[in-house]
Write a protein that holds these residues in place. Structure first.
Motif, PDB file in Angstrom:
ATOM      1  N   SER A 484      -0.191  -7.785  -3.142  1.00 39.91           N
ATOM      2  CA  SER A 484      -1.021  -8.249  -4.256  1.00 39.91           C
ATOM      3  C   SER A 484      -0.197  -9.122  -5.184  1.00 39.91           C
ATOM      4  O   SER A 484       1.008  -8.903  -5.357  1.00 39.91           O
ATOM      5  CB  SER A 484      -1.579  -7.055  -5.030  1.00 39.91           C
ATOM      6  OG  SER A 484      -2.304  -6.183  -4.172  1.00 39.91           O
ATOM      7  N   LEU A 485      -0.849 -10.109  -5.787  1.00 46.22           N
ATOM      8  CA  LEU A 485      -0.190 -11.006  -6.727  1.00 46.22           C
ATOM      9  C   LEU A 485      -0.574 -10.615  -8.147  1.00 46.22           C
ATOM     10  O   LEU A 485      -1.762 -10.572  -8.486  1.00 46.22           O
ATOM     11  CB  LEU A 485      -0.585 -12.458  -6.458  1.00 46.22           C
ATOM     12  CG  LEU A 485      -0.322 -12.992  -5.039  1.00 46.22           C
ATOM     13  CD1 LEU A 485      -0.646 -14.477  -4.962  1.00 46.22           C
ATOM     14  CD2 LEU A 485       1.114 -12.743  -4.625  1.00 46.22           C
ATOM     15  N   LEU A 486       0.441 -10.344  -8.967  1.00 48.41           N
ATOM     16  CA  LEU A 486       0.230  -9.933 -10.347  1.00 48.41           C
ATOM     17  C   LEU A 486       0.770 -11.016 -11.276  1.00 48.41           C
ATOM     18  O   LEU A 486       1.876 -11.539 -11.049  1.00 48.41           O
ATOM     19  CB  LEU A 486       0.954  -8.602 -10.620  1.00 48.41           C
ATOM     20  CG  LEU A 486       0.696  -7.482  -9.605  1.00 48.41           C
ATOM     21  CD1 LEU A 486       1.462  -6.237 -10.009  1.00 48.41           C
ATOM     22  CD2 LEU A 486      -0.785  -7.188  -9.479  1.00 48.41           C
ATOM     23  N   GLU A 502       9.547   3.110  -3.452  1.00 51.67           N
ATOM     24  CA  GLU A 502       8.225   3.419  -2.907  1.00 51.67           C
ATOM     25  C   GLU A 502       7.340   2.222  -3.247  1.00 51.67           C
ATOM     26  O   GLU A 502       6.673   2.171  -4.262  1.00 51.67           O
ATOM     27  CB  GLU A 502       7.687   4.697  -3.557  1.00 51.67           C
ATOM     28  CG  GLU A 502       6.441   5.251  -2.869  1.00 51.67           C
ATOM     29  CD  GLU A 502       6.749   5.859  -1.517  1.00 51.67           C
ATOM     30  OE1 GLU A 502       5.801   6.054  -0.719  1.00 51.67           O
ATOM     31  OE2 GLU A 502       7.927   6.133  -1.244  1.00 51.67           O
ATOM     32  N   GLY A 503       7.387   1.200  -2.375  1.00 50.42           N
ATOM     33  CA  GLY A 503       6.792  -0.091  -2.666  1.00 50.42           C
ATOM     34  C   GLY A 503       7.837  -1.039  -3.216  1.00 50.42           C
ATOM     35  O   GLY A 503       9.038  -0.732  -3.255  1.00 50.42           O
ATOM     36  N   ALA A 515       3.509  -7.678  -5.417  1.00 50.29           N
ATOM     37  CA  ALA A 515       3.640  -6.218  -5.357  1.00 50.29           C
ATOM     38  C   ALA A 515       3.145  -5.752  -4.004  1.00 50.29           C
ATOM     39  O   ALA A 515       2.132  -6.237  -3.488  1.00 50.29           O
ATOM     40  CB  ALA A 515       2.833  -5.562  -6.473  1.00 50.29           C
ATOM     41  N   GLY A 516       3.855  -4.830  -3.405  1.00 50.21           N
ATOM     42  CA  GLY A 516       3.423  -4.368  -2.093  1.00 50.21           C
ATOM     43  C   GLY A 516       4.071  -3.049  -1.745  1.00 50.21           C
ATOM     44  O   GLY A 516       4.840  -2.494  -2.520  1.00 50.21           O
ATOM     45  N   SER A 517       3.802  -2.654  -0.558  1.00 49.67           N
ATOM     46  CA  SER A 517       2.753  -3.158   0.308  1.00 49.67           C
ATOM     47  C   SER A 517       2.054  -1.951   0.907  1.00 49.67           C
ATOM     48  O   SER A 517       2.526  -0.818   0.782  1.00 49.67           O
ATOM     49  CB  SER A 517       3.316  -4.064   1.396  1.00 49.67           C
ATOM     50  OG  SER A 517       4.166  -3.326   2.259  1.00 49.67           O
ATOM     51  N   GLN A 534      -5.366  -1.468  -5.423  1.00 52.24           N
ATOM     52  CA  GLN A 534      -5.159  -0.267  -6.233  1.00 52.24           C
ATOM     53  C   GLN A 534      -3.877   0.445  -5.805  1.00 52.24           C
ATOM     54  O   GLN A 534      -3.086   0.909  -6.644  1.00 52.24           O
ATOM     55  CB  GLN A 534      -6.354   0.673  -6.081  1.00 52.24           C
ATOM     56  CG  GLN A 534      -6.264   1.942  -6.919  1.00 52.24           C
ATOM     57  CD  GLN A 534      -6.264   1.641  -8.408  1.00 52.24           C
ATOM     58  OE1 GLN A 534      -7.205   1.032  -8.911  1.00 52.24           O
ATOM     59  NE2 GLN A 534      -5.210   2.041  -9.102  1.00 52.24           N
ATOM     60  N   ALA A 535      -3.640   0.527  -4.486  1.00 55.46           N
ATOM     61  CA  ALA A 535      -2.425   1.175  -3.984  1.00 55.46           C
ATOM     62  C   ALA A 535      -1.184   0.421  -4.430  1.00 55.46           C
ATOM     63  O   ALA A 535      -0.164   1.020  -4.817  1.00 55.46           O
ATOM     64  CB  ALA A 535      -2.477   1.262  -2.463  1.00 55.46           C
ATOM     65  N   ASN A 536      -1.225  -0.905  -4.392  1.00 55.88           N
ATOM     66  CA  ASN A 536      -0.062  -1.699  -4.800  1.00 55.88           C
ATOM     67  C   ASN A 536       0.203  -1.586  -6.300  1.00 55.88           C
ATOM     68  O   ASN A 536       1.359  -1.548  -6.733  1.00 55.88           O
ATOM     69  CB  ASN A 536      -0.256  -3.161  -4.392  1.00 55.88           C
ATOM     70  CG  ASN A 536      -0.130  -3.348  -2.894  1.00 55.88           C
ATOM     71  OD1 ASN A 536       0.564  -2.596  -2.215  1.00 55.88           O
ATOM     72  ND2 ASN A 536      -0.800  -4.354  -2.355  1.00 55.88           N
TER      73      ASN A 536
END
Length: 628
Positions: A484-486, A502-503, A515-517, A534-536
């Motif tokens: 995901s791009l933040l 963890e990511g 942000a990942g992944s 949401q997970a990222n």
């Protein structure tokens, strides 16, 4: 390989006699006032150089005891000054106690003969971190290579793969460092000898000459140098050629003269890495990929390339370390945007207990602090430029890579052409292999084909009748994931380095932090989703302690992102190497989530074999990734 043993730094100093000495062994590194003369008399002329290399495409030297590298510099100097030199020169050198880069540069500035001074900076600039394993350095646009093997000779020599034309045996004196003159080591080194291999050493002790005779060399004493009465020179004794059953040697032979076009199926990270490595060595390459110029990584803004560490320094950790080093060396000169950014990586564990275990691992491994070190929460936050949940370890060589820019840059290497088509099967023909489309159209033909098309390699092998001999490849599966791009402006411009654990969360690229992944087993499609975003976001919050206020209002499902597939094999190691049951066919697949780690390394591994170079990985790692 034997159990992990940390490298022991050299203890070097000038003695009362003005000679540069090893305090560990109580012996001189070389004669301070005649180092070039000794290298030329003992090692060059003792091996019949430069005459022996003339008229050859390539020439390989194996050395024991790299020290400050004066023998390598003398060899390189002689190659430069010989108009009839071979096209490519390789040195493979073992060193148990490598100098740190700054120390090597400083000592060479003091000790290198004037004739070699112009080469010193080039060697020091490329000098690797003092990490166990093999390190490949390249000079003269790749025409001169130096493969450094850091570790004990007894452990490394059985693991080396090369065809050696000349040996420089240059360890400390047999009575000071007997391990470097043992009969078992001589046999391990002799295993690499080309049929007409020669050797030379300043040592002339009777037991050294006998060990060399027992290893298969005809040796003789001849006039020494610098006050020594004698030295030893030799040539490999005539012997019948053994039957070739090694898959790598068979694949090299199947490639013929090593000049034809190589077919690479797949134009992603794996295929682009292979294509570039071959093209840089002068091979013509045809990349066959259905995506054509639109890589599967189009839209993949940024990704992280960070080594792995493990307490037992297992194959995955060693491969990732080698892959990281090779990527920096191979991709550093690419155009801006495609070249990696060495921003560093902060690796954060999930809790205090895991952090303590990681710190203990670093104490045991004794890696150099300028490569990896522990950092507390405050130092981690200072490095990242943002608040973080906890401390961890910092890898100075952590790389931010832009796959969507990297892959086209690799495929733009002169000598690479592309065909936009879907490969469906391979067909064996008299002089190699054909790659066929679904309707039977021939897409390409060559003596060597590399399958680098991720999960698609499994179907291609099956359709070609080649999968039954590869039960591990039959278990390969595709795993979907997304990043995901933040917006960087929502959080003080984002972190200055990679933050992983963890990511992961990356420094901004074009105003966006990646942000990942996610990892989605059994997914029918790889797509950007509200659930994945949401997970990222949750993983980013875990690294930071909480989401920054500027990101608190971000709506999952409304963010930009990228989704793709990973090809995963049991054990999460790739499958790289020749197919023993199909000479001429190679695999470079199953990279999982480590495509950036394996791309440059495996490309150079395949290209090195095909072009007759020393292999840049030890035998046990070759076995760990062998297709099976």
């Amino acid at each position: 390989m034997p159990a992990y043993v940390p490298l022991v730094p050299p203890a070097a100093e000038f003695g009362p006699d003005g000679q540069f000495r090893s305090a560990l062994y109580g012996d001189v590194y070389h004669c301070t006032d005649s180092a070039l003369g000794q290298a030329e008399h003992v090692f060059l002329r003792g091996n019949g150089l430069p005459e022996r290399w003339r008229g050859r495409q390539g020439f390989t030297v194996c050395e024991t005891g790299f020290g400050l590298g004066l023998n390598f510099l003398a060899l390189w100097h002689a190659w430069r000054n010989d108009p009839a030199r071979p096209r490519r020169l390789h040195m493979l050198s073992i060193e148990a106690h490598p100098f740190a880069q700054a120390a090597l540069r400083g000592w060479l500035r003091q000790l290198a003969p004037e004739a070699l001074r112009g080469l010193v900076g080039q060697l020091a600039d490329q000098w690797p971190a003092c990490l166990p394993g093999l390190h490949r350095l390249e000079f003269e646009d790749g025409a001169v290579t130096l493969t450094l093997a850091f570790g004990t000779a007894a452990a490394l020599a059985p693991q080396l793969r090369a065809s050696v034309d000349a040996y420089f045996l240059d360890g400390f004196a047999p009575d000071r460092n007997p391990d470097l003159w043992q009969p078992a080591l001589m046999r391990d080194l002799a295993r690499l000898a080309a049929p007409d291999a020669t050797l030379a050493t300043w040592a002339s002790a009777g037991h050294v000459r006998q060990a060399l005779r027992d290893a298969g060399f005809q040796v003789r004493r001849q006039a020494g140098y610098g006050g020594k009465w004698h030295m030893t020179a030799g040539v490999r004794a005539p012997q019948s050629a053994p039957a070739v059953d090694d898959a790598w040697a068979v694949a090299r032979a199947a490639d013929g003269a090593g000049s034809g076009e190589v077919l690479v199926v797949g134009g992603g990270l794996a295929g682009a890495g292979v294509a570039q490595a071959l093209a840089l060595r002068g091979r013509q390459v045809c990349v066959i990929d259905a995506a054509g110029p639109d890589s599967a990584h189009a839209g993949h803004v940024a990704a992280a390339l960070t080594p792995v560490i493990a307490r037992d320094d297992n194959p995955r950790a060693r491969l990732s370390r080698a892959g990281s080093q090779r990527a920096m060396a191979r991709w550093g000169a690419l155009p801006p945007g495609a070249a990696p950014w060495r921003c560093g990586t902060l690796q954060l564990e999930r809790d205090a207990g895991r952090t303590a275990a990681l710190e203990e691992t670093l104490r045991q491994l004794q890696f150099p602090a300028d490569w990896v070190r522990t950092v507390d929460r405050d130092e981690a936050a200072a490095l990242a430029g943002v608040p973080l949940a906890r401390g961890g370890v910092f890898f100075a060589d952590g790389l931010l890579v832009r796959p969507a820019s990297l892959i086209p840059a690799l495929l733009d290497t002169p000598g690479v052409r592309r065909i936009g088509a879907q490969a469906a099967a391979l067909r064996r023909v008299a002089d190699g292999w054909q790659v066929l489309a679904a309707g039977g159209k021939v897409l390409g033909q060559g003596a060597t084909v590399v399958l680098a098309n991720a999960f698609g390699a499994q179907a291609l092998l099956r359709a070609s009748g080649l999968l039954d001999a590869l039960p591990r490849m039959a278990q390969m599966h595709a795993l979907a994931g997304e990043v995901s791009l933040l917006p960087a402006q929502g959080w003080a411009g984002g972190p200055r380095c990679i933050v992983g654990g963890e990511g992961y969360l990356l420094p901004p690229v074009d105003g966006w932090c990646v942000a990942g992944s996610t990892y989605e087993h059994g997914a029918a499609v790889a797509e950007v989703s509200a659930c994945g975003q949401q997970a990222n976001l949750r993983k980013a919050a875990g690294l930071l302690g909480q989401l920054p206020a500027g990101w608190a209002g971000l709506q999952p499902g409304q963010l930009p992102g990228w989704a793709g597939w990973r090809a995963v094999l049991p054990g999460r190691l790739p499958a790289v190497g020749p197919l023993a049951h199909a000479p001429g066919v190679w695999l470079a697949a199953g990279y999982a989530s480590r495509g950036l780690s394996w791309s440059a390394l495996t490309g150079d591994l395949i290209a090195a074999c095909l072009q007759g170079e020393p292999l840049p990985l030890p035998a046990d790692l070759l076995a760990a990734v062998a297709p099976r």
